[in-house]
Write a protein that holds these residues in place. Structure first.
Motif, PDB file in Angstrom:
ATOM      1  N   PRO A 153      49.055  38.036  41.485  1.00 32.45           N
ATOM      2  CA  PRO A 153      48.305  39.290  41.307  1.00 32.45           C
ATOM      3  C   PRO A 153      48.200  39.751  39.860  1.00 32.45           C
ATOM      4  N   GLY A 154      49.261  39.544  39.073  1.00 29.78           N
ATOM      5  CA  GLY A 154      49.205  39.954  37.676  1.00 29.78           C
ATOM      6  C   GLY A 154      48.139  39.200  36.913  1.00 29.78           C
ATOM      7  N   ASP A 155      48.079  37.887  37.098  1.00 22.81           N
ATOM      8  CA  ASP A 155      47.061  37.086  36.430  1.00 22.81           C
ATOM      9  C   ASP A 155      45.668  37.426  36.957  1.00 22.81           C
ATOM     10  N   ARG A 156      45.562  37.656  38.264  1.00 22.52           N
ATOM     11  CA  ARG A 156      44.247  38.006  38.818  1.00 22.52           C
ATOM     12  C   ARG A 156      43.774  39.358  38.286  1.00 22.52           C
ATOM     13  N   ALA A 157      44.706  40.282  38.086  1.00 25.73           N
ATOM     14  CA  ALA A 157      44.332  41.567  37.492  1.00 25.73           C
ATOM     15  C   ALA A 157      43.830  41.364  36.066  1.00 25.73           C
ATOM     16  N   GLU A 158      44.504  40.509  35.310  1.00 26.35           N
ATOM     17  CA  GLU A 158      44.073  40.265  33.935  1.00 26.35           C
ATOM     18  C   GLU A 158      42.739  39.536  33.896  1.00 26.35           C
ATOM     19  N   ILE A 159      42.515  38.624  34.828  1.00 24.49           N
ATOM     20  CA  ILE A 159      41.219  37.934  34.911  1.00 24.49           C
ATOM     21  C   ILE A 159      40.107  38.941  35.179  1.00 24.49           C
ATOM     22  N   ALA A 160      40.336  39.847  36.121  1.00 23.60           N
ATOM     23  CA  ALA A 160      39.328  40.866  36.433  1.00 23.60           C
ATOM     24  C   ALA A 160      39.075  41.773  35.230  1.00 23.60           C
ATOM     25  N   ALA A 161      40.151  42.157  34.550  1.00 22.79           N
ATOM     26  CA  ALA A 161      40.011  43.034  33.382  1.00 22.79           C
ATOM     27  C   ALA A 161      39.273  42.324  32.258  1.00 22.79           C
TER      28      ALA A 161
END
Length: 434
Positions: A153-161
């Motif tokens: 989830p942390g990486d996916r949040a950064e990808i989205a951002a």
């Protein structure tokens, strides 16, 4: 040493947030950060650095250790990614193109030894974005969509951002907000800093300040470097609003929290110059140039010399800066266009300014790039084209003093006095010094 997952989060957030030396992941609690007194320590890992010099010293050690590990396991792309991440971390605080180039070299090695479908895509995306290579950054993010095991989830949040950031710098502001919404849904508060930048560029200074507070609050036991960077951002808000005394207080606090960082000192020098304290500003700029060699500060010295009537010294300094700009344009062109435009404008080399502004706009067609292109078109006497360009920005959510002051100049050149006066009024409402 942090885990690689945490390291990725840190490095990619630093692309936009700046070189924040963090020791914990962003959390979802909205309470105030815990008060913590960080003790001085010469040992990496036992506490955050308390100064810019210490941060660089630790970065050098981390790079050396990571490089040795990569050489010991040359067929493991993960080791090369770790080496690249340390180089990129130093680049974020040094601003050195040599550090960015070394990080790219390490990433290239990682991809060469990685099996097809694997590799340091997120780290490469961070570097591409940092170098203003938006299509390349998006291509790297797209590669993560094909992973058999989805990122955490942390990486996916950064990808989205990061996709939100790419949209922002592409001039697609609604898509930017959608990306930030998606990031916050995955990790609440993860896009607060980006929202602050968005708010500042769309004219909502109060919201920007509130988002900076949220961003700082999201870090557990915020380090001196984190707190210093947030003070710097608050100072920039005041500087962009023409509140010089308030800006200086924030910059001085930032410098006290994390002394020696040139990024803070150059803002102090800028305020000193605007306050008419030219000798102090010049002395500080000279010291920054001695330590960094960055051409934008050589240009600042040239401008000071020019303002006092020393044309020969100004020419000498501009020529010195031009050689460095030329080298940077060859090494990382997209990352250089926007800064080198100001060099051309300062020298009143309008054909040069237009060439760079056109390339800069092609790379990142957002509000700031459009304003720079409109100004360059005006400088080249292409008034109608300049007006078309600036009206594109006026029709968007972008709202900065520079937008309105540039629009005023363009309308004045178009013999549209009433519109020029209105835009001048709007510029000065946002910043009395505009």
């Amino acid at each position: 040493m942090p885990t690689l997952s945490a390291m990725k989060w840190w490095i990619m957030a630093a692309v936009v947030i700046g070189a924040l030396w963090v020791t914990a992941r962003i959390g979802s609690d909205d309470t105030a950060p815990e008060t913590y007194v960080w003790e001085d320590s010469p040992f990496s890992g036992s506490g955050p650095p308390r100064s810019y010099a210490e941060a660089l010293k630790r970065a050098e050690l981390a790079i050396a250790n990571a490089g040795e590990a990569a050489r010991a396991a040359p067929d493991q792309w993960l080791m090369h990614e770790i080496h690249a991440s340390e180089l990129l971390a130093r680049a974020q605080i040094s601003g050195s193109y040599a550090d960015y180039a070394a990080a790219q070299q390490a990433l290239g090695t990682a991809f060469r030894v990685a099996v097809q479908g694997s590799g340091p895509h997120l780290m490469q995306a961070a570097l591409d974005f940092s170098m203003h290579r938006l299509p390349q950054a998006e291509a790297q993010l797209a590669a993560t969509d094909q992973y058999a095991v989805p990122p955490d989830p942390g990486d996916r949040a950064e990808i989205a951002a990061m996709r939100g950031d790419i949209a922002f710098y592409s001039g697609n502001y609604q898509a930017a907000l959608a990306g930030y919404d998606q990031a916050d849904a995955l990790v609440p508060g993860s896009a607060s800093f980006r929202r602050a930048i968005f708010a500042a560029r769309t004219g909502d200074v109060e919201a920007a300040d509130a988002y900076f507070v949220e961003a700082e609050r999201a870090y557990r036991s915020a380090t001196p470097q984190t707190r210093s960077y947030m003070e710097l951002q608050r100072g920039i808000l005041d500087l962009d609003s023409g509140r010089l005394n308030e800006a200086m207080r924030h910059f001085e606090k930032a410098d006290a929290l994390f002394p020696g960082r040139w990024l803070i000192e150059e803002h102090i020098a800028e305020v000193l110059n605007l306050q008419g304290k030219t000798a102090e500003a010049e002395a500080l700029y000279r010291d920054i140039v001695r330590r960094t060699g960055h051409p934008e500060f050589i240009d600042a010295l040239a401008g000071i010399a020019q303002a006092r009537g020393d044309a020969a010294e100004a020419r000498r300094l501009y020529a010195r800066a031009a050689k460095i700009w030329s080298k940077r344009l060859k090494q990382f062109p997209q990352a250089t266009y926007g800064h080198a435009i100001d060099h051309c404008v300062a020298r009143e080399d309008w054909p040069c300014a237009l060439r760079l502004a056109q390339r800069n706009h092609q790379a990142r067609p957002y509000g700031e790039a459009k304003i720079a292109l409109a100004r360059a078109l005006l400088g080249n006497g292409r008034v109608t084209e300049a007006r078309v360009m600036i009206e594109q920005v006026l029709a968007s959510p972008w709202r900065t003093p520079d937008l309105h002051s540039t629009a005023a100049d363009i309308y004045q050149a178009s013999n549209m006095a009433e519109k020029a006066a209105e835009q001048r009024r709007r510029a000065r409402a946002l910043n009395p010094l505009a």
